[in-house]
Enzyme design. Structure first.
Site, PDB file in Angstrom:
ATOM      1  N   GLN A 129       0.826  -1.202   0.000  1.00  0.00           N
ATOM      2  CA  GLN A 129       0.000   0.000   0.000  1.00  0.00           C
ATOM      3  C   GLN A 129       0.861   1.253   0.000  1.00  0.00           C
ATOM      4  O   GLN A 129       1.664   1.446   0.909  1.00  0.00           O
ATOM      5  CB  GLN A 129      -0.869  -0.016   1.255  1.00  0.00           C
ATOM      6  CG  GLN A 129      -1.763   1.200   1.406  1.00  0.00           C
ATOM      7  CD  GLN A 129      -2.318   1.293   2.812  1.00  0.00           C
ATOM      8  OE1 GLN A 129      -1.569   1.260   3.790  1.00  0.00           O
ATOM      9  NE2 GLN A 129      -3.621   1.384   2.925  1.00  0.00           N
ATOM     10  N   GLY A 130       0.676   2.101  -0.997  1.00  0.00           N
ATOM     11  CA  GLY A 130       1.446   3.341  -1.032  1.00  0.00           C
ATOM     12  C   GLY A 130       0.597   4.530  -0.629  1.00  0.00           C
ATOM     13  O   GLY A 130       0.012   5.217  -1.454  1.00  0.00           O
ATOM     14  N   TYR A 131       0.512   4.738   0.664  1.00  0.00           N
ATOM     15  CA  TYR A 131      -0.292   5.847   1.168  1.00  0.00           C
ATOM     16  C   TYR A 131       0.600   6.926   1.782  1.00  0.00           C
ATOM     17  O   TYR A 131       0.780   7.994   1.237  1.00  0.00           O
ATOM     18  CB  TYR A 131      -1.277   5.341   2.225  1.00  0.00           C
ATOM     19  CG  TYR A 131      -2.620   4.898   1.687  1.00  0.00           C
ATOM     20  CD1 TYR A 131      -2.734   4.334   0.425  1.00  0.00           C
ATOM     21  CD2 TYR A 131      -3.774   5.022   2.454  1.00  0.00           C
ATOM     22  CE1 TYR A 131      -3.967   3.925  -0.063  1.00  0.00           C
ATOM     23  CE2 TYR A 131      -5.010   4.617   1.972  1.00  0.00           C
ATOM     24  CZ  TYR A 131      -5.101   4.058   0.715  1.00  0.00           C
ATOM     25  OH  TYR A 131      -6.304   3.658   0.253  1.00  0.00           O
ATOM     26  N   SER A 132       1.174   6.614   2.965  1.00  0.00           N
ATOM     27  CA  SER A 132       1.883   7.639   3.741  1.00  0.00           C
ATOM     28  C   SER A 132       3.108   8.169   3.011  1.00  0.00           C
ATOM     29  O   SER A 132       3.766   7.450   2.259  1.00  0.00           O
ATOM     30  CB  SER A 132       2.365   7.058   5.070  1.00  0.00           C
ATOM     31  OG  SER A 132       1.275   6.806   5.906  1.00  0.00           O
TER      32      SER A 132
ATOM     33  N   GLU B  37      -8.690  -1.307   6.278  1.00  0.00           N
ATOM     34  CA  GLU B  37      -7.397  -1.412   6.949  1.00  0.00           C
ATOM     35  C   GLU B  37      -7.576  -1.250   8.457  1.00  0.00           C
ATOM     36  O   GLU B  37      -6.986  -1.969   9.252  1.00  0.00           O
ATOM     37  CB  GLU B  37      -6.425  -0.350   6.430  1.00  0.00           C
ATOM     38  CG  GLU B  37      -5.076  -0.428   7.153  1.00  0.00           C
ATOM     39  CD  GLU B  37      -4.083   0.644   6.723  1.00  0.00           C
ATOM     40  OE1 GLU B  37      -4.515   1.636   6.097  1.00  0.00           O
ATOM     41  OE2 GLU B  37      -2.902   0.492   7.011  1.00  0.00           O
TER      42      GLU B  37
END
Lengths: 394, 371
Positions: free
Chosen positions: A131-134, A249
């Site tokens: 997951q590429g969030y932060s 999540e």
């Protein structure tokens, strides 16, 4: 009801016949977790058999529609499956951000083509997702992300940096938030895209945490080409997809508050501390705290079950995931403080076979991230205050 | 079974809430208290409970009740927690009715009278200041063709106005339950005016002669019967705690949305928002645990007794937090008798002592798990 009883009987028999003995009982460590992917690692050959058998029935994602490879089970049937797996202490056949997070988002926002392409391979554990969030400047304030996607006609060119990307160094694909309109208000210029981690320009670097190791990475994008067909949902409306996914999540992190197939803490403490003549833990204050934790944990497990039932009955507020995330992670931290107290000096060992290289201590330290990752506890409380309680100015 | 109310149960909840808000809101409690009503409870209201079917919710249709289950009883109990209504519901319709179900033909007559809201029946069990069903010392010695009862009971709900008493006493064969007419020689009753203006009494039995027909079920068989009543009672007490805690929370939320200090609504302060959000979460946990216990009773599951302990402990702790926050967040106003939040605090304290507090139930859980 009798249909459900029949389902239970069949499920019990199938699990008995198909769950290999190696795949029963508490996990001995992270190495026992099966994450699938192109370079899938299995602790024993039996674990691969177990995954394949479960995937064949769609039972790695029991409630997803069968047409996308899921189990097609009703909520009640899925509960029966879970309880029958617990009964024989069956280990989860697959740990997967695809199942927990991306899949539900694709089911809600994906095109038919995307669902047909991605969901079955998630069910079978063939592709491992991260997951590429932060980003370094966008933690709790997630909508402040800066990673840019420039429109080049039939594709985008992505540049930027992500952080806390769990298992980025082991993942095959990433689901990622990128800024596609730098001039729009911050929530309105973000898009949700998918791309292969093997694309030129993607690099990862593991981050060492206080627990000595961690699944987290820094992830860098340097002129990464992303095809337009891999946009999920509407352009510049990726925030909607992100929120949907975050809810899953959060529920997932919250669920870690339930120790799952681990041993009851009272038993662990009894072995370490000993019992008095009356059969009580020979450390009354610790005993009381464990008993209180047991009550909270039992109530939390039921609250999770209830939220699931409310979702199914369309009675749940979307923000309710924040409640599970908040309580579950705080509970898990409490549990591991008590695990350390129960273990005493033995739990402090950092290296060596006896302590499995300090597993208790490392797990304890790892839990401290539970109330930070996926939105801090404070952020969850803000969300509850604003969306569930409608408090002024929240 | 999903952990949510069915459509019918939701309708019952609306009916109970509507009825109590119309007929017995908190003003009803205040009136009984301020007028120092000698009964402390309204017989008329109890009859209306009969007419509405609430009093007979757990009683079989053959005995004059609705023949519904624990979840339905819990729904009504929760409503009672929201309105703080003093009612024989808990003592008569839940505890005593459950015990009387194992009685003989003539004892079961009481069930119909409870269902009709005509009779108040009280279960006399505890003896000391703390709930301790394993330490009952009231004695029942064989005497003639019956028994002679000696002992002292405390915290007997509605004991001073009960039409009949169920007394738990020790015989040589073990714990036994007796139906005792309070008018008999040797029975004396003293009403205790409690902090929450609800009702309980001390009951003394000295040389009370009952015949063998007074035994409910088998001699020495009281423990199993009592255990069933206690599980139901604990789960319903948890429901009332959830109702009281939830109502105190609602009142507090309203206050946070309207009360201004420092030129701001106090609900804008993050310190209070976070405490409110935490409390909301705890209430949801208590609600889930309570509904799960009630469903476990209806399904006759093996873990019923422990599920009831989890519910009672969790709901007790959470309601305690809810009323403490209610008083604190209301500030000085919350300390005044005029505002209701203090009444919730008093009621929750009493409910916490009823049938075992959170410590008692945590202890049970620890024992059951062998540590």
């Amino acid at each position: 009801m009798s249909d459900l009883d029949a389902f239970r009987t069949q499920t019990r028999a199938w699990l008995e016949a198909n769950c290999p003995p190696e795949c029963r009982g508490p996990l001995k460590g992270e190495g026992d977790m099966v994450w699938g992917g192109r370079d899938a690692a299995f602790p024993t050959p039996a674990h691969k058999v177990w995954l394949d058998r479960m995937a064949e029935r769609g039972w790695t994602a029991p409630e997803w529609p069968a047409e996308y490879g899921g189990g097609g089970l009703s909520r009640e049937e899925a509960k029966v499956l879970a309880s029958e797996m617990r009964r024989i202490q069956a280990q989860p056949p697959l740990y997967s951000f695809g199942v927990w997070m991306l899949g539900p988002a694709l089911l809600a926002f994906g095109t038919e083509e995307q669902k047909k392409r991605f969901l079955p391979e998630i069910v079978r554990g063939e592709i491992r997702w991260c997951q590429g969030y932060s980003e370094p400047g966008a933690g709790s304030d997630l909508a402040a992300i800066q990673t840019r996607a420039e429109d080049r006609g039939d594709h985008w060119i992505v540049n930027g940096q992500k952080i806390w990307t769990s298992y980025a160094d082991k993942a095959d694909w990433i689901f990622c938030l990128v800024r596609t309109d730098p001039d729009a208000p911050k929530h309105l210029g973000i898009s949700f895209v998918l791309f292969d981690m093997a694309t030129p320009g993607v690099t990862t670097r593991p981050i060492t945490l206080i627990s000595g190791k961690s699944p987290f990475c820094e992830t860098f994008f340097d002129d990464v080409r992303v095809e337009k067909e891999n946009l999920v949902g509407t352009l510049n409306r990726g925030w909607d997809v992100a929120k949907h996914l975050l809810a899953h999540e959060r529920t997932m992190i919250g669920a870690m508050g339930d120790a799952g197939v681990g041993r009851p803490l009272g038993q662990v403490a009894a072995e370490s501390v000993g019992l008095d003549e009356a059969g009580r833990l020979d450390e009354p204050m610790l005993r009381a705290r464990i008993a209180e934790l047991d009550i909270d944990a039992a109530a939390f497990r039921l609250a999770m079950e209830r939220v699931g039932d409310q979702v199914k009955a369309k009675q749940a507020h979307p923000a309710i995931a924040s409640m599970l995330k908040y309580y579950g992670s705080e509970l898990n931290k409490r549990r591991h403080e008590l695990v350390m107290a129960a273990g005493g000096s033995e739990a402090l060992e950092w290296e060596g076979e006896r302590s499995k290289d300090g597993q208790a201590a490392r797990d304890w330290l790892r839990t401290k991230a539970n109330s930070i990752e996926g939105g801090t506890s404070e952020v969850q409380l803000n969300i509850i205050a604003k969306h569930l309680l409608q408090l002024p100015g929240a | 079974m999903p952990l949510i109310l069915t459509e019918e149960q939701t309708m019952l909840q609306e009916a109970a809430d509507g009825f109590l808000n119309d007929n017995a809101p908190i003003a009803h409690l205040r009136k009984l208290r301020d007028e120092r009503d000698p009964d402390g409870v309204s017989r008329d209201l109890w009859r209306s409970f009969g007419e509405m079917g609430f009093a007979g919710v757990l009683i079989d249709e053959a005995d004059g009740g609705l023949g519904l289950g624990a979840v339905e009883a819990g729904v009504i109990a929760e409503s009672l927690g929201r309105t703080l209504t003093p009612s024989p519901f808990f003592g008569s319709a839940v505890l005593s009715a459950t015990v009387l179900k194992s009685g003989d033909e003539s004892q079961r007559q009481w069930l119909g009278r409870i269902a009709g809201g005509e009779a108040i029946v009280a279960l006399a069990m505890d003896e000391g200041p703390k709930h301790a069903p394993a330490r009952i010392t009231t004695r029942a010695e064989r005497s003639g063709n019956g028994f002679r009862l000696d002992g002292a009971k405390s915290f007997v709900l509605d004991g001073h106005v009960a039409d009949t008493l169920i007394v738990a006493a020790q015989t040589e064969e073990g714990l036994t339950l007796f139906l005792v007419d309070p008018a008999m020689a040797g029975v004396s009753r003293e009403r205790t005016v409690m902090v929450d203006a609800h009702n309980a009494a001390r009951v003394t039995l000295s040389g009370v002669e009952v015949d063998a027909g007074a035994v409910i079920g088998a001699v020495g068989g009281g423990e199993a019967v009592l255990e069933q009543a206690l599980s139901l009672g604990r789960a319903c007490a948890a429901s009332t705690l959830v109702g009281a805690g939830d109502q105190a929370f609602k009142v507090t939320l309203e206050y946070l949305r309207t009360r201004k200090q420092f030129g701001k609504l106090i609900g804008e302060f993050q310190a209070l928002q976070h405490r409110a959000a935490h409390l909301f979460t705890e209430l949801e946990l208590a609600r889930a645990a309570t509904l799960a216990a009630l469903q476990a009773i209806d399904a006759g599951r093996e873990d019923t007794s422990l599920a009831a302990s989890v519910a009672k402990a969790k709901a007790g702790r959470v309601a305690e937090l809810a009323v403490q926050e209610a008083v604190q967040m209301h500030g000085g106003v919350g300390m005044t008798d005029e505002f209701d939040v203090g009444l919730f605090m008093k009621r929750v304290r009493v409910l916490n002592e009823l049938l075992g507090d959170a410590h008692f139930h945590a202890e049970r859980l620890a024992r059951a798990q062998g540590f």
